[in-house]
Design a protein around this motif. Structure first.
Motif, PDB file in Angstrom:
ATOM      1  N   SER A 281       0.837  -1.202   0.000  1.00 47.65           N
ATOM      2  CA  SER A 281       0.000   0.000   0.000  1.00 47.65           C
ATOM      3  C   SER A 281       0.869   1.248   0.000  1.00 47.65           C
ATOM      4  O   SER A 281       0.635   2.180  -0.773  1.00 47.65           O
ATOM      5  N   LEU A 282       1.916   1.276   0.868  1.00 47.50           N
ATOM      6  CA  LEU A 282       2.771   2.470   0.950  1.00 47.50           C
ATOM      7  C   LEU A 282       3.462   2.731  -0.381  1.00 47.50           C
ATOM      8  O   LEU A 282       3.475   3.867  -0.871  1.00 47.50           O
ATOM      9  N   LEU A 283       4.042   1.655  -0.955  1.00 50.14           N
ATOM     10  CA  LEU A 283       4.733   1.820  -2.246  1.00 50.14           C
ATOM     11  C   LEU A 283       3.771   2.346  -3.300  1.00 50.14           C
ATOM     12  O   LEU A 283       4.082   3.277  -4.054  1.00 50.14           O
ATOM     13  N   GLY A 284       2.555   1.760  -3.329  1.00 52.49           N
ATOM     14  CA  GLY A 284       1.578   2.153  -4.330  1.00 52.49           C
ATOM     15  C   GLY A 284       1.159   3.599  -4.167  1.00 52.49           C
ATOM     16  O   GLY A 284       1.205   4.386  -5.120  1.00 52.49           O
ATOM     17  N   VAL A 285       0.785   3.943  -2.937  1.00 56.88           N
ATOM     18  CA  VAL A 285       0.314   5.318  -2.689  1.00 56.88           C
ATOM     19  C   VAL A 285       1.448   6.314  -2.970  1.00 56.88           C
ATOM     20  O   VAL A 285       1.239   7.365  -3.592  1.00 56.88           O
ATOM     21  N   GLY A 286       2.677   5.979  -2.542  1.00 55.64           N
ATOM     22  CA  GLY A 286       3.844   6.860  -2.757  1.00 55.64           C
ATOM     23  C   GLY A 286       4.064   7.102  -4.247  1.00 55.64           C
ATOM     24  O   GLY A 286       4.258   8.239  -4.691  1.00 55.64           O
ATOM     25  N   ARG A 287       4.009   6.006  -4.976  1.00 55.62           N
ATOM     26  CA  ARG A 287       4.250   6.117  -6.427  1.00 55.62           C
ATOM     27  C   ARG A 287       3.174   6.982  -7.087  1.00 55.62           C
ATOM     28  O   ARG A 287       3.464   7.853  -7.917  1.00 55.62           O
ATOM     29  N   LEU A 288       1.916   6.776  -6.703  1.00 56.73           N
ATOM     30  CA  LEU A 288       0.819   7.559  -7.300  1.00 56.73           C
ATOM     31  C   LEU A 288       0.983   9.048  -6.974  1.00 56.73           C
ATOM     32  O   LEU A 288       0.786   9.919  -7.827  1.00 56.73           O
ATOM     33  N   PHE A 289       1.395   9.307  -5.730  1.00 58.20           N
ATOM     34  CA  PHE A 289       1.608  10.699  -5.306  1.00 58.20           C
ATOM     35  C   PHE A 289       2.718  11.336  -6.138  1.00 58.20           C
ATOM     36  O   PHE A 289       2.593  12.469  -6.625  1.00 58.20           O
ATOM     37  N   GLN A 290       3.801  10.554  -6.342  1.00 57.01           N
ATOM     38  CA  GLN A 290       4.951  11.041  -7.111  1.00 57.01           C
ATOM     39  C   GLN A 290       4.528  11.365  -8.563  1.00 57.01           C
ATOM     40  O   GLN A 290       4.872  12.425  -9.104  1.00 57.01           O
ATOM     41  N   ILE A 291       3.730  10.459  -9.145  1.00 58.19           N
ATOM     42  CA  ILE A 291       3.267  10.674 -10.527  1.00 58.19           C
ATOM     43  C   ILE A 291       2.459  11.965 -10.612  1.00 58.19           C
ATOM     44  O   ILE A 291       2.632  12.788 -11.505  1.00 58.19           O
ATOM     45  N   ARG A 292       1.611  12.157  -9.592  1.00 60.35           N
ATOM     46  CA  ARG A 292       0.724  13.332  -9.571  1.00 60.35           C
ATOM     47  C   ARG A 292       1.566  14.614  -9.504  1.00 60.35           C
ATOM     48  O   ARG A 292       1.361  15.560 -10.266  1.00 60.35           O
TER      49      ARG A 292
END
Ligand code: ADP
Length: 503
Positions: free
Chosen positions: A26-37
């Motif tokens: 979950s952390l990796l996923g959310v972090g990555r999505l935030f970074q993309i945004r």
């Protein structure tokens, strides 16, 4: 020492591993999505600013053109205004360079624009300021080179912005798929972990269930292999201890039973001779009635009768003790049913006459011989008839019947006496059991006759049952196997005979 965590520890480890996996994914996923945004937002802002700077470059170039070639004829070209416009062009170009973020296409387009503007200034603007009009085709070519480069920069910036948006979309979709796959993987790992945990318990629990079943079935040597989580291993050890203790108790019980059987066997055996002697002497005395006065005669009769009862009880006890010790032997031989039934009927007849009871013997026609010890089956019939005679009142009817039922011969002794209720029927073959009824209590007995009858019938490979309704009499039935070469017995045809009457 091998690592064997308890059930609780295993569950805890399982939950911690599952929780950690889910958290990491979950952390990796959310972090990555935030970074993309964030990336996307930065890119979009940058490209908008770059477009703005492109517009400024265009405006600065228009100002440069106006400075070099004023719109009206009375205005003079102005070096100062050209320099100012060129300075704002250069400022806008430098800001635009910062905004390209080293994008090779945009940098190339910007360089081209700057080079075109420099060439235009040198070959068109500067000569115009110094009143040297450049050739029109040169001026057109250089001017449109600047305008085209500006348009190209603006177009590529828009294209770069679209690409950034597409990339952000693709990245977001890929990341979402990856996170979903990661969560699915974590759940799968959890599933494998928990099924491993369940499997680690299933085998030892299965062994325990199987062991308990065998133990309940009477196999006291059953032990289980201890294994699995600590709790189940402890249960397995406890099961084995229980089985040990049950086996020890059973051995001890068998030893005591054996001692009791031996004791009864020895005592009954030792008592038999003196009782026979007492009975013999008492009968001898009663036979010499003339030499005795009436009181002596009466005493001798009582002694003979009591010794007779004692002798029967000792014989019954001896039979049961032998049966328990596996020493009760029968000598089976092909035995004609009719003559056996009539012999016993003859012996019992005086008893029935003594109570004015009607007694009939009925034997089916052409019965094959039974495979039986005639003495022992005679004993069974005598026990059943004695009971019917004892417990049925005066004037009652008693019947002994023998018929062929399937591959066996069935003997039935029935009376219309007091009978037995359901509870009593359950115990009627138990040793020393006697009904509480007044009918039973008013008659002497030991409660051993039916137990012996059952042992003897079963020794012959037969079965004995009792049927009764209280107040409507009782019927005791037993079946015996037909002798191997048991030919039909061609005796007299079936008919009701008085016990003891000639067949
Ligand atoms: P005993 O007759 O010496 O008491 P048995 O084992 O032969 O012992 O019988 C056990 C008990 O079954 C008897 O005490 C009696 O209560 C009951 N019983 C046996 N036969 C009959 C019968 N024909 N009618 C009623 N009760 C019976």
């Amino acid at each position: 020492m091998s690592f064997n965590p308890s059930l609780t520890a295993r569950l805890r480890i399982g939950f911690v591993v599952l929780f950690a996996l889910l958290l990491i994914v979950s952390l990796l996923g959310v972090g990555r999505l935030f970074q993309i945004r964030v990336h996307y937002e930065n890119d979009i802002t940058r490209y908008f600013q770059l477009e703005l700077e492109s517009e400024r470059l265009r405006s600065a170039f228009i100002l440069e053109q106006a400075a070099a070639r004023p719109a009206t004829a009375h205005q003079q070209p102005s070096q100062v205004e050209l320099n100012q416009a060129a300075a704002s062009f250069s400022d806008a170009a430098s800001r635009a360079r910062d905004l390209t973020d080293d994008d090779t296409v945009l940098v190339a387009k910007l360089n081209q624009l700057v080079a075109s503007e420099t060439a235009w200034r040198k070959k068109v603007a500067e000569p115009l300021i110094h009143e040297q009009v450049p050739p029109a085709p040169v001026e057109r070519r250089l001017t449109s080179a600047v305008t085209n480069s500006g348009d190209a920069l603006a177009t590529d910036t828009r294209a770069a912005r679209d690409t950034a948006r597409d990339n952000a979309r693709t990245d977001t979709r890929n990341t979402t798929i990856l996170v979903a796959a990661g969560l699915g993987g974590a759940l799968l790992a959890a599933l494998i972990l928990f099924s491993g945990l369940i499997n680690s318990m299933r085998a030892p629990l299965g062994r325990l269930v199987e062991g308990a079943r065998r133990l309940a079935g009477g196999d006291l040597r059953t032990r289980v292999e201890v294994g699995g989580p600590v709790e189940i291993a402890t249960l397995g050890r406890a099961f084995n201890e229980m089985a040990n203790s049950l086996e020890r108790d059973a051995r001890e019980r068998d030893r005591i039973e054996q001692m009791k059987d031996d004791f009864v066997l020895t005592v009954s055996h030792e008592l038999r001779t003196p009782v026979t002697v007492v009975k013999g002497f008492a009968e001898m005395l009663t036979a010499q009635r003339k030499s005795l006065n009436s009181r002596q005669f009466e005493a001798a009769e009582v002694i003979a009768e009591s010794a007779g009862q004692l002798q029967k009880m000792i014989n019954d006890l001896l039979d049961l003790a032998r049966s328990d010790a596996g020493k009760l032997r029968i000598e089976a031989e092909p035995t004609p049913v009719r003559s056996l039934a009539q012999r016993i009927g003859r012996q019992m007849r005086p008893n029935f006459e003594g109570k004015a009871q009607s007694f009939t013997v009925s034997v089916e026609k052409d019965l094959p011989d039974i495979d039986a010890d005639p003495g022992r089956i005679g004993q069974v019939l005598a026990n059943l008839l004695t009971n019917a005679n004892k417990y049925a009142p005066e004037g009652a009817q008693v019947r002994l019947a023998a018929t062929k039922v399937g591959d066996e011969i069935e003997f039935a002794v029935s009376d219309n006496g007091p009978g037995l209720d359901g509870d009593q029927l359950e115990h009627v073959f138990d040793r020393f059991w006697r009904a509480d009824s007044t009918e039973t209590q008013s008659v002497g007995g030991t409660g051993l006759g039916l137990a012996i009858a059952k042992s003897l019938v079963e020794l012959h490979g037969g079965r004995i049952t009792a049927n009764s309704s209280p107040g409507e009499g009782a019927t005791f039935r037993f079946v015996l196997p037909i002798a191997k070469d048991g030919r039909p017995n061609r005796e007299a045809p079936t008919r009701r005979t008085k016990a003891g009457a000639a067949g």
